[in-house]
Design a protein around this motif. Structure first.
Motif, mmCIF file in Angstrom:
data_model
loop_
_atom_site.group_PDB
_atom_site.id
_atom_site.type_symbol
_atom_site.label_atom_id
_atom_site.label_comp_id
_atom_site.label_asym_id
_atom_site.label_seq_id
_atom_site.Cartn_x
_atom_site.Cartn_y
_atom_site.Cartn_z
ATOM 1 N N GLU A 284 -113.108 2.556 50.985
ATOM 2 C CA GLU A 284 -114.492 2.334 50.567
ATOM 3 C C GLU A 284 -115.162 1.403 51.577
ATOM 4 O OE1 GLU A 284 -117.015 1.061 46.558
ATOM 5 O OE2 GLU A 284 -114.908 1.698 46.427
ATOM 6 N N VAL A 285 -116.388 1.739 51.962
ATOM 7 C CA VAL A 285 -117.145 0.933 52.925
ATOM 8 C C VAL A 285 -118.472 0.515 52.288
ATOM 9 C CG1 VAL A 285 -116.083 1.883 54.997
ATOM 10 C CG2 VAL A 285 -118.044 3.053 53.984
ATOM 11 N N SER A 286 -119.162 -0.411 52.957
ATOM 12 C CA SER A 286 -120.333 -1.032 52.338
ATOM 13 C C SER A 286 -121.590 -0.175 52.393
ATOM 14 C CB SER A 286 -120.617 -2.382 53.009
ATOM 15 O OG SER A 286 -120.833 -2.204 54.402
ATOM 16 N N ASP A 287 -121.699 0.703 53.410
ATOM 17 C CA ASP A 287 -122.916 1.511 53.507
ATOM 18 C C ASP A 287 -122.598 2.844 54.175
ATOM 19 O OD1 ASP A 287 -122.727 0.968 56.251
ATOM 20 O OD2 ASP A 287 -124.066 -0.750 56.112
ATOM 21 N N ALA A 288 -123.645 3.534 54.592
ATOM 22 C CA ALA A 288 -123.478 4.896 55.106
ATOM 23 C C ALA A 288 -122.968 4.946 56.536
ATOM 24 C CB ALA A 288 -124.802 5.646 55.000
ATOM 25 N N LYS A 289 -122.697 3.784 57.158
ATOM 26 C CA LYS A 289 -122.192 3.768 58.529
ATOM 27 C C LYS A 289 -120.676 3.601 58.531
ATOM 28 C CE LYS A 289 -126.427 1.692 60.364
ATOM 29 N NZ LYS A 289 -126.999 0.521 61.103
ATOM 30 N N PRO A 290 -119.986 4.203 59.506
ATOM 31 C CA PRO A 290 -118.526 4.044 59.553
ATOM 32 C C PRO A 290 -118.132 2.616 59.926
ATOM 33 C CG PRO A 290 -119.298 5.307 61.449
ATOM 34 C CD PRO A 290 -120.482 5.120 60.553
ATOM 35 N N ASP A 291 -117.000 2.192 59.395
ATOM 36 C CA ASP A 291 -116.447 0.869 59.687
ATOM 37 C C ASP A 291 -115.089 1.083 60.369
ATOM 38 O OD1 ASP A 291 -115.388 -1.646 59.772
ATOM 39 O OD2 ASP A 291 -115.657 -2.081 57.633
ATOM 40 N N LEU A 292 -115.067 0.942 61.691
ATOM 41 C CA LEU A 292 -113.830 1.210 62.427
ATOM 42 C C LEU A 292 -112.771 0.153 62.185
ATOM 43 C CD1 LEU A 292 -115.035 2.687 65.836
ATOM 44 C CD2 LEU A 292 -114.537 3.827 63.678
ATOM 45 N N GLY A 293 -113.156 -0.966 61.602
ATOM 46 C CA GLY A 293 -112.157 -1.956 61.230
ATOM 47 C C GLY A 293 -111.219 -1.444 60.163
ATOM 48 N N MET A 294 -111.630 -0.387 59.457
ATOM 49 C CA MET A 294 -110.803 0.205 58.403
ATOM 50 C C MET A 294 -109.878 1.298 58.929
ATOM 51 S SD MET A 294 -111.572 -1.187 55.445
ATOM 52 C CE MET A 294 -112.865 -2.073 54.555
ATOM 53 N N THR A 295 -109.865 1.515 60.235
ATOM 54 C CA THR A 295 -109.086 2.638 60.776
ATOM 55 C C THR A 295 -107.815 2.194 61.491
ATOM 56 O OG1 THR A 295 -110.289 2.630 62.897
ATOM 57 C CG2 THR A 295 -111.215 3.955 61.101
ATOM 58 N N ALA A 296 -107.423 0.935 61.305
ATOM 59 C CA ALA A 296 -106.274 0.399 62.049
ATOM 60 C C ALA A 296 -104.984 1.164 61.775
ATOM 61 C CB ALA A 296 -106.083 -1.075 61.713
ATOM 62 N N ASN A 297 -104.821 1.678 60.566
ATOM 63 C CA ASN A 297 -103.593 2.377 60.211
ATOM 64 C C ASN A 297 -103.773 3.894 60.194
ATOM 65 O OD1 ASN A 297 -102.081 -0.039 59.815
ATOM 66 N ND2 ASN A 297 -103.084 -0.300 57.821
ATOM 67 N N THR A 298 -104.724 4.375 60.969
ATOM 68 C CA THR A 298 -104.988 5.810 61.051
ATOM 69 C C THR A 298 -104.823 6.280 62.498
ATOM 70 O OG1 THR A 298 -107.343 5.789 61.640
ATOM 71 C CG2 THR A 298 -106.785 5.368 59.326
ATOM 72 N N PRO A 299 -104.716 7.586 62.724
ATOM 73 C CA PRO A 299 -104.621 8.095 64.108
ATOM 74 C C PRO A 299 -105.848 7.746 64.952
ATOM 75 C CG PRO A 299 -103.976 9.789 62.548
ATOM 76 C CD PRO A 299 -104.553 8.671 61.742
ATOM 77 N N LEU A 300 -106.955 7.416 64.288
ATOM 78 C CA LEU A 300 -108.179 7.099 65.024
ATOM 79 C C LEU A 300 -108.034 5.824 65.847
ATOM 80 C CD1 LEU A 300 -111.091 7.911 65.604
ATOM 81 C CD2 LEU A 300 -111.786 6.738 63.504
ATOM 82 N N ARG A 301 -107.067 4.982 65.509
ATOM 83 C CA ARG A 301 -106.897 3.722 66.236
ATOM 84 C C ARG A 301 -106.611 3.967 67.716
ATOM 85 N NH1 ARG A 301 -101.988 4.790 63.941
ATOM 86 N NH2 ARG A 301 -100.133 4.505 65.260
ATOM 87 N N GLN A 302 -106.013 5.119 68.044
ATOM 88 C CA GLN A 302 -105.702 5.425 69.446
ATOM 89 C C GLN A 302 -106.968 5.652 70.270
ATOM 90 O OE1 GLN A 302 -103.115 8.828 69.250
ATOM 91 N NE2 GLN A 302 -101.632 7.813 67.916
#
Length: 506
Positions: free
Chosen positions: A85-103
């Motif tokens: 869950e994020v605060s608004d309609a924009k992505p929060d990349l701080g929430m992607t640390a444990n995902t493949p997106l971190r690469q």
């Protein structure tokens, strides 16, 4: 992370409202839930996430915002999903640390991300119990939008929440029979990217295949088979629109899938594979006349209209085969609109997902691919030395052997280093030239039969003129055949075993 295992189906818009009223479903209608889902998909200008097999979206659900990262995994019905869950309609990349997106999450990535397309969906869900499995059934209606472009959505999704994947397919077959739902291997994200590119309606070409050297042969086959099946299904609408390139691309997809089955034959379960091959051969046969007559019209009949050929004969033979072409394309359209085609798709994807290997699935795909390519190239070279001694059927079999090697090079290209891919590209080009020459020779044999039949069965008023036109066609192709034989022999003589080895070879 959660693993999402689901099947997605296309629905006729008029059917979407009636699916949940289907008498074959379990549970009570009062257990249904409805909600609106507005999702925005983010990527860079060059679609970096898409190229790496990932999607990033932020979905508004009843006043909350949920960010989701999805990864394609092995391209099957199961893929990884990471939600926060994020605060608004924009992505929060701080929430992607444990995902493949971190690469891919460099310092610059947040500034480069932008909305690419949006989906506005009304979803109705209902829980289903099939034997001991829990399955969520969802009907989605709405639109995908990218700027001024938009496309309607009418889909049925079946997601396995717990239990056996066999029960997921059991429910899928039941709903296909009662609603005519057709398996669709494209996600909403893929359809959105196609909408952005403006290429979602016409014929679709094969997608690149990415394999990792440490995969087992069975795992690698699953990736390859899913990709080739996607190539087939992506061209269903163009075939229904009687688009010649769509028919060609669906046939290419079927040939690639059948080639993959042949290349991996020693590890596939024999009984179920034989049944799948029979159905794939049926569909290939339904498409073949449309492609063959289309090529004959464009490459053999059309050129003689500019030569010194009696107009009446040229016009008569063109009219005859134009009518046959129309009938052949209608036959292809009926095939991909049939219940047999819809069942075939479900059968093939269940077969890809399940089934134990016929033999031990030891080792890596890197070692398997190296041995396979080496063995098949050696056999092709040996047979190619006797090209002038081969009869038409033997040449046809050699062409198929060459084609399978070429497809294998395409399937396994990602296993090789960038430097070694130059050697692979040179091999692929040589195989393509051999295949083209032998393919044209094969086409000439078919064209000779078509032309002879046209001459022998023409109405009396046009028989002599049509026979003359047919003779011109056969004569021109016979003259060209000598050059093609020389081209094929020269390229076969230059065919060499690969020196490069795939990464990760055991």
């Amino acid at each position: 992370m959660t693993a999402e295992t689901e099947l997605k189906f296309r629905l006729a818009p008029r059917k979407s409202a009636s699916v949940l009223r289907n008498g074959s479903l379990s549970g009570r209608r009062s257990d249904q839930s409805e909600r609106s889902l507005v999702s925005t998909y983010f990527d860079t200008n060059r679609h970096k996430l898409m190229r790496h097999g990932m999607t990033l979206r932020v979905r508004k659900i009843e006043g909350r915002y949920v960010q989701t990262v999805k990864a394609d995994g092995t391209g099957g019905v199961t893929r990884g999903e990471w939600e926060h869950e994020v605060s608004d309609a924009k992505p929060d990349l701080g929430m992607t640390a444990n995902t493949p997106l971190r690469q891919l999450a460099t310092a610059k990535l947040p500034r480069k991300l932008k909305p690419v397309f949006q989906t506005d969906i009304h979803r109705t869900t209902r829980a289903q119990r099939v034997r001991n499995s829990e399955i969520e059934l969802a009907v989605d209606r709405g639109r995908i939008s990218a700027g001024r472009r938009s496309r309607p959505v009418a889909e049925l999704e079946l997601e396995l929440k717990s239990g056996r994947i066999a029960d997921l397919f059991r429910l899928a077959r039941k709903l296909e029979r009662s609603t005519g739902a057709e398996l669709d291997l494209r996600s909403k994200a893929e359809r959105g990217y196609q909408l952005v590119a403006g290429d979602g309606d016409g014929a679709q070409h094969a997608e690149p295949i990415a394999l990792k050297g440490e995969l087992s042969p069975r795992e690698a086959f699953r990736v390859v088979a899913h990709s080739t099946l996607r190539h087939v299904t992506a061209n269903a609408d163009p075939v229904r629109d009687m688009d010649a390139e769509g028919v060609h691309q669906m046939r290419v997809g079927l040939r690639r899938l059948r080639a993959a089955i042949s290349l991996f034959a020693d590890i596939l379960p024999r009984a179920s594979t034989a049944r799948i091959k029979t159905e794939l051969k049926w569909l290939t046969g339904e498409l073949a006349p449309a492609r063959e007559i289309d090529v004959f019209l464009n490459e053999s009949i059309q050129p003689i209209t500019d030569q010194d050929v009696p107009r009446r004969g040229a016009r008569a033979i063109r009219t005859r085969f134009a009518a046959q072409r129309q009938a052949a394309f209608e036959r292809a359209r009926e095939a991909v609109t049939s219940a047999r085609y819809r069942r075939l798709l479900i059968d093939v994807i269940e077969w890809i997902e399940g089934g134990r290997p016929h033999t031990d699935d030891d080792g890596t795909i890197a070692a398997y691919a190296a041995e396979m390519l080496d063995r098949r190239i050696r056999k092709a070279r040996k047979q190619g030395k006797r090209l002038n001694e081969l009869d038409p059927m033997q040449r046809h079999k050699l062409r198929i052997r060459i084609k399978k090697i070429r497809y294998a090079v395409d399937f396994f290209e990602s296993l090789y280093s960038d430097g070694d891919r130059k050697e692979l590209a040179a091999l692929s080009d040589r195989l393509k030239r051999i295949q083209s020459a032998l393919g044209s020779l094969n086409d000439f044999m078919a064209h000779r039969e078509l032309a002879a039949e046209a001459a022998l069965t023409a109405p009396p008023a046009h028989r002599r003129a049509q026979a003359f036109a047919a003779g011109i066609i056969v004569g021109a192709e016979r003259k060209a055949a000598d050059g093609l034989m020389k081209d094929a022999a020269k390229e076969l003589h230059r065919l060499r075993r690969l020196r490069a080895e795939p990464n990760g070879r055991a």
